[in-house]
Design an enzyme around this catalytic site. Structure first.
Site, short mmCIF file in Angstrom:
data_model
loop_
_atom_site.label_atom_id
_atom_site.label_comp_id
_atom_site.label_asym_id
_atom_site.label_seq_id
_atom_site.Cartn_x
_atom_site.Cartn_y
_atom_site.Cartn_z
N PRO A 1 0.85 -1.20 0.00
CA PRO A 1 0.00 0.00 0.00
C PRO A 1 0.88 1.25 0.00
O PRO A 1 1.75 1.40 0.83
CB PRO A 1 -0.79 -0.10 1.31
CG PRO A 1 -0.67 -1.51 1.75
CD PRO A 1 0.64 -2.01 1.20
N GLU A 2 0.69 2.10 -0.98
CA GLU A 2 1.37 3.39 -0.99
C GLU A 2 0.32 4.46 -0.76
O GLU A 2 -0.84 4.16 -0.47
CB GLU A 2 2.13 3.59 -2.30
CG GLU A 2 3.35 2.66 -2.40
CD GLU A 2 4.35 3.10 -3.46
OE1 GLU A 2 4.52 4.32 -3.64
OE2 GLU A 2 4.97 2.24 -4.09
N LYS B 1 1.82 7.80 4.47
CA LYS B 1 1.16 6.50 4.54
C LYS B 1 0.55 6.24 5.93
O LYS B 1 0.13 5.13 6.24
CB LYS B 1 2.17 5.40 4.21
CG LYS B 1 2.73 5.54 2.79
CD LYS B 1 3.72 4.43 2.49
CE LYS B 1 4.94 4.99 1.80
NZ LYS B 1 5.98 3.98 1.59
N ARG C 1 16.57 0.19 -2.84
CA ARG C 1 15.39 -0.37 -3.50
C ARG C 1 15.65 -0.64 -4.99
O ARG C 1 16.39 0.10 -5.64
CB ARG C 1 14.19 0.58 -3.36
CG ARG C 1 13.84 0.92 -1.93
CD ARG C 1 13.40 -0.30 -1.13
NE ARG C 1 12.20 -0.89 -1.67
CZ ARG C 1 10.97 -0.54 -1.35
NH1 ARG C 1 10.76 0.43 -0.49
NH2 ARG C 1 9.93 -1.15 -1.89
#
Ligand SMILES: [Zn+2]
Length: 264
Positions: free
Chosen positions: A2-3, A60, A254
């Site tokens: 979830p972003e 978030k 990342r």
């Protein structure tokens, strides 16, 4: 994962369906899920009898206020696979990266309302969190409302880091994750490995516009996995804009995909 976009859907569902409802009971069966000193007993004592009056989001992180700000606030974080369920309904499209089955053991936190309904935070991977009275000062400005001045300040403070790492640092700009940042830098034509300090004034303006427009677009489409760059995130993937073979690197810890032909 979830972003910002998925978290905003969860916030909107909570706002539409829990504001004005009074908490009768708190279910917090998983102590691991309660962070920063929060306990099940503490949550019960703090929240029982309170009415939810606002549901806010920064990055978030979701914040739920009670009794018009007179009561305690609690924070919800969806982690890698969290999902909010209110009276059996869920927010947005089914996630492509997590199971949507409703296994009782995945219910990490819940509220039962005086009117008979309930909300749950369901999280198979158990990486979300509930915090009572969370500190709200650790997060940078939210990406959906980020001003040019705020972006410039984030770039100045992160000058020696790659631009991708700065944008993903939640203390500098809140809400941007791996997929979203790759999409933004691809649209802006900026190499994610460039040091933040090397962006000139025009590039800062272009980046700011692209952050705002990309976030708006993906909120409308309903998920960060619905960007135009996502299809090229594969070995041998081609840039959807010019057909060049995408470059795969690790930046800011990342996996990063960028186009060597148009991102400089
Ligand atoms: Zn390209």
């Amino acid at each position: 994962v979830p972003e910002l976009v998925e978290v905003e859907s969860a916030r909107a569902l909570l706002e539409a369906r829990t504001v004005g409802r009074t908490i009768k009971a708190v279910d917090a069966p998983d102590a691991w899920f309660l962070k920063r000193g929060t306990t099940a007993a503490g949550l019960r004592d703090a929240l029982r009898g309170r009415t939810i009056t606002a549901v806010r989001r920064r990055g978030k992180q979701i914040y739920v206020d009670t009794d018009g700000g007179e009561g305690p606030t609690f924070g919800l974080h969806l982690g890698m696979s969290g999902r909010v369920v209110v009276d059996g309904d869920e927010a947005g499209d089914p996630l492509i990266y997590a199971s949507n089955r409703d296994v009782p053991a995945w219910r990490r936190f819940g509220l039962r309302f005086a009117d008979g309904g309930a909300m749950w935070l369901r999280d198979p991977r158990r990486l979300g969190a509930v915090v009572l009275d969370p500190s709200e000062s650790r997060l940078g400005p939210d990406a959906t409302t980020l001003t040019l001045a705020q972006l410039r300040e984030a770039l100045r403070r992160g000058a020696r880091a790659p631009i991708k790492a700065v944008l993903m640092d939640q203390s500098r700009v809140a809400g941007l994750g791996n997929l979203l940042v790759d999409e933004i830098l691809w649209r802006a034509g900026i190499d994610p490995a460039r040091l933040a300090s090397t962006l000139d004034d025009d590039e800062q303006r272009a980046l700011h516009r692209t952050i705002r427009s990309t976030v708006r677009l993906l909120l409308k489409r309903g998920g960060v996995h619905l960007g135009d760059h996502v299809e090229a995130r594969t070995r041998g993937g081609r840039c959807p804009r010019d057909g060049a073979e995408m470059e795969r690197r690790t930046i800011g810890g990342r996996t990063t995909y960028s186009c060597p032909a148009h991102q400089h």
